[in-house]
Enzyme design. Structure first.
Site, PDB file in Angstrom:
ATOM      1  N   GLU A 246       0.879  -1.170   0.000  1.00 37.11           N
ATOM      2  CA  GLU A 246       0.000   0.000   0.000  1.00 37.11           C
ATOM      3  C   GLU A 246       0.913   1.215   0.000  1.00 37.11           C
ATOM      4  OE1 GLU A 246      -3.025   0.395  -0.441  1.00 37.11           O
ATOM      5  OE2 GLU A 246      -3.711  -1.664  -0.221  1.00 37.11           O
ATOM      6  N   CYS A 280      -2.356   8.820   4.246  1.00 36.89           N
ATOM      7  CA  CYS A 280      -2.292   8.490   2.815  1.00 36.89           C
ATOM      8  C   CYS A 280      -3.625   8.774   2.148  1.00 36.89           C
ATOM      9  CB  CYS A 280      -1.902   7.038   2.638  1.00 36.89           C
ATOM     10  SG  CYS A 280      -2.928   5.952   3.610  1.00 36.89           S
TER      11      CYS A 280
HETATM   12  P1  NAD Z   1       8.863   4.673   3.822  1.00 35.12           P
HETATM   13  O1  NAD Z   1       8.654   4.001   2.524  1.00 35.12           O
HETATM   14  O2  NAD Z   1      10.021   5.569   3.978  1.00 35.12           O
HETATM   15  O3  NAD Z   1       9.026   3.578   4.978  1.00 35.12           O
HETATM   16  C1  NAD Z   1       8.055   2.598   5.215  1.00 35.12           C
HETATM   17  C2  NAD Z   1       8.730   1.420   5.913  1.00 35.12           C
HETATM   18  O4  NAD Z   1       9.645   0.785   5.004  1.00 35.12           O
HETATM   19  C3  NAD Z   1       9.538   1.819   7.135  1.00 35.12           C
HETATM   20  O5  NAD Z   1       9.392   0.823   8.135  1.00 35.12           O
HETATM   21  C4  NAD Z   1      10.963   1.837   6.583  1.00 35.12           C
HETATM   22  O6  NAD Z   1      11.956   1.687   7.579  1.00 35.12           O
HETATM   23  C5  NAD Z   1      10.920   0.653   5.638  1.00 35.12           C
HETATM   24  N1  NAD Z   1      11.967   0.651   4.599  1.00 35.12           N
HETATM   25  C6  NAD Z   1      12.669   1.707   4.119  1.00 35.12           C
HETATM   26  N2  NAD Z   1      13.531   1.277   3.156  1.00 35.12           N
HETATM   27  C7  NAD Z   1      13.360  -0.058   3.018  1.00 35.12           C
HETATM   28  C8  NAD Z   1      13.926  -1.062   2.173  1.00 35.12           C
HETATM   29  N3  NAD Z   1      14.851  -0.773   1.247  1.00 35.12           N
HETATM   30  N4  NAD Z   1      13.489  -2.339   2.282  1.00 35.12           N
HETATM   31  C9  NAD Z   1      12.515  -2.652   3.175  1.00 35.12           C
HETATM   32  N5  NAD Z   1      11.950  -1.749   4.020  1.00 35.12           N
HETATM   33  C10 NAD Z   1      12.358  -0.460   3.934  1.00 35.12           C
HETATM   34  O7  NAD Z   1       7.486   5.418   4.195  1.00 35.12           O
HETATM   35  P2  NAD Z   1       7.195   6.332   5.462  1.00 35.12           P
HETATM   36  O8  NAD Z   1       7.899   7.628   5.238  1.00 35.12           O
HETATM   37  O9  NAD Z   1       7.423   5.587   6.739  1.00 35.12           O
HETATM   38  O10 NAD Z   1       5.612   6.541   5.353  1.00 35.12           O
HETATM   39  C11 NAD Z   1       5.017   7.525   4.591  1.00 35.12           C
HETATM   40  C12 NAD Z   1       4.485   6.928   3.309  1.00 35.12           C
HETATM   41  O11 NAD Z   1       3.574   5.875   3.607  1.00 35.12           O
HETATM   42  C13 NAD Z   1       3.672   7.908   2.486  1.00 35.12           C
HETATM   43  O12 NAD Z   1       4.048   7.803   1.135  1.00 35.12           O
HETATM   44  C14 NAD Z   1       2.235   7.441   2.676  1.00 35.12           C
HETATM   45  O13 NAD Z   1       1.337   7.744   1.650  1.00 35.12           O
HETATM   46  C15 NAD Z   1       2.409   5.978   2.796  1.00 35.12           C
HETATM   47  N6  NAD Z   1       1.253   5.376   3.461  1.00 35.12           N
HETATM   48  C16 NAD Z   1       0.396   4.643   2.699  1.00 35.12           C
HETATM   49  C17 NAD Z   1      -0.726   4.087   3.259  1.00 35.12           C
HETATM   50  C18 NAD Z   1      -1.665   3.274   2.430  1.00 35.12           C
HETATM   51  O14 NAD Z   1      -2.311   2.420   2.976  1.00 35.12           O
HETATM   52  N7  NAD Z   1      -1.746   3.495   1.135  1.00 35.12           N
HETATM   53  C19 NAD Z   1      -0.966   4.231   4.623  1.00 35.12           C
HETATM   54  C20 NAD Z   1      -0.074   4.988   5.383  1.00 35.12           C
HETATM   55  C21 NAD Z   1       1.051   5.545   4.791  1.00 35.12           C
END
Ligand code: NAD
Length: 479
Positions: A246, A280
């Protein structure tokens, strides 16, 4: 105080990192262990070792474990909500609401286990019946973002455990306290050792290890599009591992000339500004027909002026700070980009100092926006919305669809014909009529289209699709 990872039924120390309150950066919530790659490997191995035992546990017993977790979360919802407010910056009322949702999610999946599963089919052969059975996927890696530190982990971990999978859970580095609190509650149940593991730490050391591991059978991820795409690629490269991501949204709210203006204004205020726009599902593109745009502008500017931005624990605040310094500087950068692109600031547009040191920003409204501007195409993830003027319903729908994202969209209108046209033609996973785009419920599917989502949707009965595999069974009786 120091908080450890939870691996194979034991609390495991590590190097500790401070968790700081974004409303008051002098307030340190605690020090949280950072898992290494080898801690992550041990957690994955433990989850693999436990998958047979947990997968074979009677559904009734699994349901009791989930019920216990759900009830305990609800009992502790005030403390958990306060912790969410302290570490993420959303208001304490929103934090308590989130904790309540997390508790109810566990109870929902405890109940789901008592529903019928599988399907029966007619066969074209004599004495033959066909049915499907659902089985656990196995070991699931769960990687979550910072903006819903308890609800998003709950909506993944609850169905994963309910359907008999074991879990390796990696929360976002900004919000380890809510994840740790959830792990503590789960650790006090009689789950087999290794069935649930918490590995706090960076995306590089922990997340990457999970998505690239051959021993993880499925990955459920919520976060940014950039990370999501990398994880999808990793899962495909490793042998078509099951994956669900997501990712972001760039959600439109269409307001037509026949809209009820107070409903429209409150939908924008809720969708664009509450939770400081860090959802989001937040409303970002406000598409308004020309007959009412001046009235909408005036009403919105007046309503925004009434909003108080403050400390997340201050009961008089309407919105709290942004979650981190990095978040604040990204959002301010987008304000600059909007101005350079020719949009005009109607309200806000700046950070400000409050009585405590934190990452506070004024709710911001742009006007004069065009759909192709970066501020109307890229996810800002802050309290910023932009008005885009259109001629009528056709241009409104075309504009609403003019984005790579497809998480949600909404319409404010009193015309059943316009609403029906919008529901038929707008490409988004969640559609809202006469309400904010940001409000979703736990018992129905959650997910988007286009770049917002990859794989099966989450929540409600939809979660079964991802957390189980289906086998089709043909049985012919011999006499
Ligand atoms: P992010 O992608 O930076 O991080 C999300 C998670 O992924 C964190 O736990 C992070 O440590 C981990 N991560 C980072 N690099 C990785 C890698 N290479 N491999 C595996 N895991 C890794 O996102 P964020 O800044 O924590 O959250 C904000 C984003 O989340 C926004 O874009 C928002 O729209 C999205 N979001 C989407 C929904 C939805 O359901 N569509 C819900 C909430 C947030």
């Amino acid at each position: 105080m120091q908080y450890d990872n939870f691996i194979n039924g034991k609390w495991v120390p590590g190097e500790y990192q401070a968790n700081v309150n974004p409303s008051e950066t002098t307030d340190v919530i605690g020090y949280y262990a950072q898992a290494t790659s080898s801690d992550t490997d041990r957690a994955i191995q433990a989850a693999c070792n436990a998958k047979h035992e947990w997968g074979e546990t009677l559904a009734q017993n699994r349901s009791e474990v989930l019920t216990h977790i759900g009830e305990e979360i609800l009992k502790q919802k005030n403390q958990l909500g306060k912790c969410i407010a302290r570490e993420e910056g959303k208001l304490v009322t929103e934090g308590v609401g989130e904790a309540e949702r997390a508790g109810r999610t566990f109870l929902y999946y405890a109940h789901q286990l008592q529903q019928a599963t599988g399907e029966m089919f007619l066969s074209s052969r004599e004495r033959t019946s066909i049915h499907t059975v659902r089985k656990p996927v196995g070991t699931v890696g769960i990687i979550t973002p910072w903006n819903f530190p308890l609800a998003i982990p709950a909506w993944k971990i609850a169905p994963a455990l309910a359907f008999g999978n074991t879990v390796v859970f990696k929360p976002a580095t900004l919000v380890p306290a809510s994840a740790w609190n959830l792990a503590k509650i789960i650790s006090e149940t009689n789950l087999p050792h290794g069935a649930f593991n918490l590995v706090m730490g960076s995306g590089r050391a922990v997340g990457d290890r999970i998505s690239k591991s051959k021993s993880i059978d499925a990955v459920s991820f919520t976060g940014s599009g950039e990370t999501g795409k990398q994880i999808i690629q990793d899962c495909i490269n490793i042998g078509n591992k099951k994956v669900q991501t997501e990712m972001g949204g760039k959600n439109s709210l269409v307001i037509l000339d026949d809209a009820d203006i107070p409903t429209a204004v409150e939908a924008v205020i809720d969708g664009a500004y509450y939770s400081a726009g860090q959802r989001c599902t937040a409303t970002s593109r406000v598409i308004v027909t020309k007959g009412i745009i001046e009235e909408v502008k005036t009403c919105l500017v007046n309503r925004i002026a009434e909003l108080t931005v403050g400390h997340a624990l201050d009961s008089t605040a309407d919105l709290g700070p942004l979650a981190s310094e990095n978040q604040l500087s990204n959002v301010l950068e987008y304000v600059k980009i909007g101005v350079n692109e020719g949009a005009e600031i109607l309200s806000g547009g700046a950070a400000f100092d409050a009585s405590t040191p934190g990452f506070f920003m004024q709710p911001t409204l742009f006007t004069g926006g065009r759909s192709d501007m970066r501020i109307n195409q890229e996810e800002i993830f802050g309290p910023v919305a932009c008005l885009i003027e259109v001629d009528g319903i056709d241009e409104a729908i075309e504009t609403a669809n003019d984005t790579d994202y497809g998480l949600c969209a909404g319409i404010i209108s009193e015309s059943p014909q316009s609403v029906n046209k919008f529901l038929r033609e707008v490409d988004a996973g969640m559609l809202h009529v006469n309400r904010s785009t940001a409000l979703t419920e736990l018992n129905v599917p959650f997910g988007g289209t286009k770049s917002s989502t990859f794989g099966p949707h989450e929540q409600g009965a939809a979660a079964r699709e991802f957390y189980t595999t289906s086998s089709t069974v043909y049985t012919t009786t011999t006499s």
